[in-house]
Enzyme design. Structure first.
Site, PDB file in Angstrom:
ATOM      1  N   ASN A 185     -48.264 -59.074 -55.455  1.00  0.00           N
ATOM      2  CA  ASN A 185     -49.311 -58.252 -56.043  1.00  0.00           C
ATOM      3  C   ASN A 185     -49.451 -56.836 -55.528  1.00  0.00           C
ATOM      4  O   ASN A 185     -50.056 -56.002 -56.184  1.00  0.00           O
ATOM      5  CB  ASN A 185     -50.662 -58.940 -55.881  1.00  0.00           C
ATOM      6  CG  ASN A 185     -50.696 -60.253 -56.601  1.00  0.00           C
ATOM      7  OD1 ASN A 185     -50.362 -60.323 -57.778  1.00  0.00           O
ATOM      8  ND2 ASN A 185     -51.048 -61.306 -55.895  1.00  0.00           N
ATOM      9  N   TYR A 186     -48.947 -56.563 -54.348  1.00  0.00           N
ATOM     10  CA  TYR A 186     -49.234 -55.249 -53.778  1.00  0.00           C
ATOM     11  C   TYR A 186     -48.012 -54.412 -53.433  1.00  0.00           C
ATOM     12  O   TYR A 186     -48.136 -53.244 -53.121  1.00  0.00           O
ATOM     13  CB  TYR A 186     -50.113 -55.402 -52.535  1.00  0.00           C
ATOM     14  CG  TYR A 186     -51.470 -55.935 -52.872  1.00  0.00           C
ATOM     15  CD1 TYR A 186     -52.372 -55.151 -53.586  1.00  0.00           C
ATOM     16  CD2 TYR A 186     -51.851 -57.227 -52.526  1.00  0.00           C
ATOM     17  CE1 TYR A 186     -53.617 -55.630 -53.935  1.00  0.00           C
ATOM     18  CE2 TYR A 186     -53.100 -57.719 -52.867  1.00  0.00           C
ATOM     19  CZ  TYR A 186     -53.975 -56.919 -53.568  1.00  0.00           C
ATOM     20  OH  TYR A 186     -55.201 -57.390 -53.915  1.00  0.00           O
ATOM     21  N   LEU A 187     -46.860 -55.026 -53.435  1.00  0.00           N
ATOM     22  CA  LEU A 187     -45.692 -54.275 -53.003  1.00  0.00           C
ATOM     23  C   LEU A 187     -44.826 -53.894 -54.191  1.00  0.00           C
ATOM     24  O   LEU A 187     -44.375 -54.766 -54.939  1.00  0.00           O
ATOM     25  CB  LEU A 187     -44.868 -55.120 -52.024  1.00  0.00           C
ATOM     26  CG  LEU A 187     -45.625 -55.469 -50.745  1.00  0.00           C
ATOM     27  CD1 LEU A 187     -44.802 -56.410 -49.888  1.00  0.00           C
ATOM     28  CD2 LEU A 187     -45.955 -54.204 -49.964  1.00  0.00           C
TER      29      LEU A 187
END
Ligand code: NAG
Ligand code: NAG
Ligand code: NAG
Ligand code: NAG
Ligand code: NAG
Ligand code: NAG
EC number: 5.6.2.1
Length: 589
Positions: free
Chosen positions: A546-548
């Site tokens: 989700n964030y990278l």
């Protein structure tokens, strides 16, 4: 699974076989196809070119422009540019000096000599009738009947069908942005020095078409010519032109996910990359706001600092049915923080202790800037433990403010930005020329640095000790095996010294290889054990998914010659197919 029906048209004439599959939807994974190895992106590319902005429609004669109180009929070119200004008349922009000066300068270039000699002062121009006219038009559009709206919708769909797709090799693909933006006045972000300048109309003569030689080339509108038609299959754009404000090249490209799902993902990371460009300005502003006379602005600025610095969530992002007392930044209560003017040799320390999303405890002590600390003291004055820390702030106010700072900005974007940039930095620091297991360990360490930043902790899995024991016994067994293999090699060498024939020489080589192989296996197991131990209380999956920005990972894999399968499992590879397809080894977040 990313699957797409094969476009059969190209095969039809040649293959009798296709006749019986005609009515069957043949699905293959677009992403598992062979890639070209020579840097080509395609062999066949056919499309219809861009959709240009509709031509200018002159104003009806009853809509008048006045200069210095007197009616003045403008030439069509001057009138068109005037309407851009009129459309923005209610906007704050048109009161800004930079905007007005830029506009007036560019507008004069469109005027006839006569107009130019007459119109010398923008403040004497009266655009109100034009402005009223456009407002009425907007209103009329809102009042349209269902049938009229339906008609417009159908026309739009027809255009999408005609221009919105291209054929790239054997696939029909969606095009991302096949419409060329209409002319208007440039705004830019913040106080852009070029705001108010005329963003020119893009004409066919400005446009370069890229398609394959053997395709049906797009036709320019009647009576016009393309600037150029080229056949460059090392690039993926279909159409390009240079915009006049910043001189940057614009492209029409494929939808980055025909690929449909990947597109949203891609946009998310593009938004985070946009934040990278303006984060300094945002930081400068919230630091300024710490000194604001208004309490609500100070609270907002301190909350924003936490979101930026600690990757806190904005708040109230509860899952459906979640009833636990979880909080985010805006909903922090007095009881969730403690202030220490000094703690363990550090000044101005804040201790956070609260339950965040999914009831994961967030505990952190961090030194903050003096002004933040003083503000927090102020916010705490005369409050009970259960009172809101930020009593003048809620999630919607904060989100609205974020939108104003940057289009598409949410608290999550800060997380995505920081997580991605941290991964990229960590990978640069940690990776070195080494064997593959060691590289993967470096990757996982970089990933862990991010997970810690995002507070993606986990309770050690129940099976942790057991699986570590299993791994340890595998390592022990491998060590025994290695000792045996070394012993055998030694005796084979001794043997070879005595006999000196081909057969014993060969035996030595074989044993040598065996020792090497077992050494590699042992090392792999040991790295795995280190990795697992370090990973005991950290969940890597969430940040990875989700964030990278997956392009950082793909680029790293390409740069260090690590196959992507070693980093992404099948689910992840499917989700990030767009990035695997897109990023080269030089990608920088
Ligand atoms: C432009 O017009 C405004 C409004 O009539 C007036 O106040 C201003 O002095 C004029 N500026 C110049 C440079 O003439
Ligand atoms: C990311 O967050 C950490 C932790 O607050 C902070 O120290 C770091 O400066 C941030 N990095 C960037 C590039 O914003
Ligand atoms: C947030 O605060 C504003 C202003 O006080 C208020 O109008 C709004 O309803 C609040 N929103 C929520 C979700 O509480
Ligand atoms: C891949 O890893 C994720 C965790 O990041 C997990 O949820 C998923 O089940 C895994 N998929 C496969 C096919 O192993
Ligand atoms: C990359 O790895 C493959 C297989 O592991 C190997 O055959 C190849 O030589 C490597 N290439 C480079 C440039 O290291
Ligand atoms: C105008 C434009 O986009 N030109 C680019 C076309 O693609 C080549 C690479 O194949 C670039 O070098 C050009 O800058």
């Amino acid at each position: 699974m990313y699957t797409k029906p094969i476009l059969l048209a190209g095969y039809l004439q040649t293959t009798a076989l296709t006749v019986f599959v005609l009515n069957v939807t043949l699905e293959i994974s677009l992403w598992e196809e062979e890639r070209y190895t020579d840097g080509s992106k395609w062999k066949f590319l056919e499309h219809k070119g861009p959709v240009f902005a509709p031509p200018y429609e002159p104003l009806p004669s009853n809509v008048k422009f006045y200069y210095d109180g007197k009616h003045m009929k403008l030439s069509p070119q001057a009138e068109e540019v005037a309407t851009f200004f009129a459309k923005m008349l209610d906007h704050e922009y048109t009161t800004k000096e930079v905007f007005r000066n830029n506009f007036f300068k560019d507008w004069k270039k469109e005027m006839t000599p006569e107009e130019k000699s007459k119109i010398t002062n923008l403040s004497k121009c009266d655009f109100t009738e034009m402005s009223e006219y456009f407002k009425a038009q907007t209103e009329a559009r809102k009042q349209m009947s269902k049938e009229e709206k339906q008609k417009i919708k159908e026309e739009n769909e027809r255009i999408v069908q005609e221009y919105g797709f291209c054929v790239m090799d054997n696939h029909k693909e969606r095009i991302a942005n096949f419409r060329i933006e209409p002319p208007g006045l440039f705004r830019g972000r913040g106080d852009h020095p070029k705001m108010g300048m005329l963003k020119r109309r893009i004409r066919p003569e400005d446009v370069i078409i890229n398609c394959s030689k053997d395709s049906k080339h797009p036709k320019p509108p009647p009576g016009t010519k393309w600037k150029e038609v080229r056949h460059d299959n090392k690039v993926t754009w279909l159409v390009s032109w240079t915009e006049n404000i910043q001189g940057s090249i614009k492209y029409i490209m494929l939808n980055p996910s025909s690929r449909i799902k990947g597109e949203k993902d891609w946009q998310k990371y593009e938004t985070a990359r946009r934040l990278k460009k303006c984060v300094d300005q945002i930081r400068a502003q919230y630091r300024d706001d710490w000194k604001s006379k208004e309490m609500r602005i100070r609270q907002r600025a301190v909350a924003l600092y936490f979101i930026d610095k600690l990757a806190l969530r904005a708040g109230n992002e509860k899952e459906e049915g979640e009833t636990a007392d979880t909080v985010g930044c805006c909903s922090l209560r007095v009881e969730h923080i403690k202030l220490y003017p000094e703690l363990n040799g550090q000044e101005f320390v804040v201790e956070f202790d609260f339950l965040g999303k999914d009831s994961i405890r967030y505990y952190n002590t961090i030194p903050v800037e003096k002004r933040v600390f003083k503000n927090l003291q102020l916010f705490l004055e005369n409050k009970q433990p259960e009172d809101d820390l930020f009593d003048r702030l809620n999630t919607s106010i904060l989100n609205k403010h974020l939108q104003e700072l940057m289009d598409g900005l949410t608290a999550k974007v800060f997380r995505t930005y920081n997580a991605s940039i941290t991964l990229q930095q960590q990978l640069k620091e940690l990776t070195s020329e080494d064997n593959t297991p060691a590289k993967i360990l470096s990757y996982n360490r970089a990933n862990r640095a991010v997970a810690i930043l995002c507070n993606h902790q986990r309770a050690p899995p129940k099976t942790f000790e057991k699986s570590m024991q299993n791994l340890q016994s595998k390592i022990d067994a491998k060590k025994d095996q290695l000792a045996d293999a070394r012993r055998e090699l030694k005796s084979a060498k001794a043997d070879a010294k005595v006999r000196k024939d081909e057969k014993t020489k060969k035996a030595v080589e074989t044993k040598k290889k065996a020792v090497q192989r077992i050494e590699e296996q042992l090392m792999k197991l040991e790295v795995q054990a280190t990795d697992r131990e370090e990973n005991k209380q950290i969940a890597l999956g969430t940040s990875k998914l989700n964030y990278l920005d997956p392009r950082i990972t793909v680029a790293w894999c390409k740069k260090w010659n690590v196959t992507i399968e070693k980093i992404y499992n099948k689910t992840q590879r499917e989700k990030f197919a767009w990035a695997i397809d897109m990023a080269d080894k030089d990608f920088e977040f």
